[in-house]
Motif scaffolding. Sequence first.
Motif, PDB file in Angstrom:
ATOM      1  N   UNK B  33      76.524  86.263  81.996  1.00 55.89           N
ATOM      2  CA  UNK B  33      75.615  86.173  82.656  1.00 55.89           C
ATOM      3  C   UNK B  33      75.405  86.971  84.211  1.00 55.89           C
ATOM      4  N   UNK B  35      74.471  85.835  87.896  1.00 55.77           N
ATOM      5  CA  UNK B  35      73.564  84.617  88.766  1.00 55.77           C
ATOM      6  C   UNK B  35      73.908  85.382  89.689  1.00 55.77           C
ATOM      7  N   UNK B  45      68.956  82.729  87.370  1.00 53.21           N
ATOM      8  CA  UNK B  45      69.629  83.886  86.168  1.00 53.21           C
ATOM      9  C   UNK B  45      68.653  85.121  86.912  1.00 53.21           C
ATOM     10  N   UNK B  48      71.587  89.050  81.699  1.00 52.75           N
ATOM     11  CA  UNK B  48      72.235  88.326  79.839  1.00 52.75           C
ATOM     12  C   UNK B  48      72.272  89.771  79.577  1.00 52.75           C
TER      13      UNK B  48
END
Lengths: 116, 109
Positions: B33, B35, B45, B48
């Motif tokens: 991920x 962020x 977020x 991904x």
Amino acid sequence: GAVVSQHPSWVICKSGTSVKIECRSLDFQATTMFWYRQFPKQSLMLMATSNEGSKATYEQGVEKDKFLINHASLTLSTLTVTSAHPEDSSFYICSARDGTGLETQYFGPGTRLLVL
Amino acid sequence: GQNIDQPTEMTATEGAIVQINCTYQTSGFNGLFWYQQHAGEAPTFLSYNVLDGLEEKGRFSSFLSRSKGYSYLLLKELQMKDSASYLCAVRDGDYKLSFGAGTTVTVRA
């Protein structure tokens, strides 16, 4: 996207007192919530994993008797910092796993704790 | 355990492109991920990746090579509001996230 709230956003307390921080998933049910701590200019460190209806799992080095976690429902987890001391001053952030799709973790806005 | 490395700081000019690299060595892998975190705020977020390749979302793209333990986040058409810390995080089989130290990106006019 999913929304996670935390309360309070700021807390200042005297050394020796206990502080409770709430984490809520507002529009989804979170079977798992995570608690992180972040010191200035450092990254997030996982403290514990909180599963609804069961005991939290703590990371190595995190005192379970000092950081009490309760996950009483699918939308609420609480972290209580017991007998807080100045070294506990930090930014505490919770996240909730959405349980569907990407299983993304959504983060709350954080709680800044200052212990005097 | 997880070992995640990313550069500490990067500076770029408004309108330019910046690539933030992340390398990882993990005991279990269940996705990577990215962020974004502004000072004093919680992470939000961005992207991904679980399969090799490039994922594009508007001005942001993320790439993953599992065999090399490598990912990058590409920020295009930089804007001043993109000045923030960018965190690379690896998820294990228990859905726990381990974070890198973060890369502080400064966008200059």
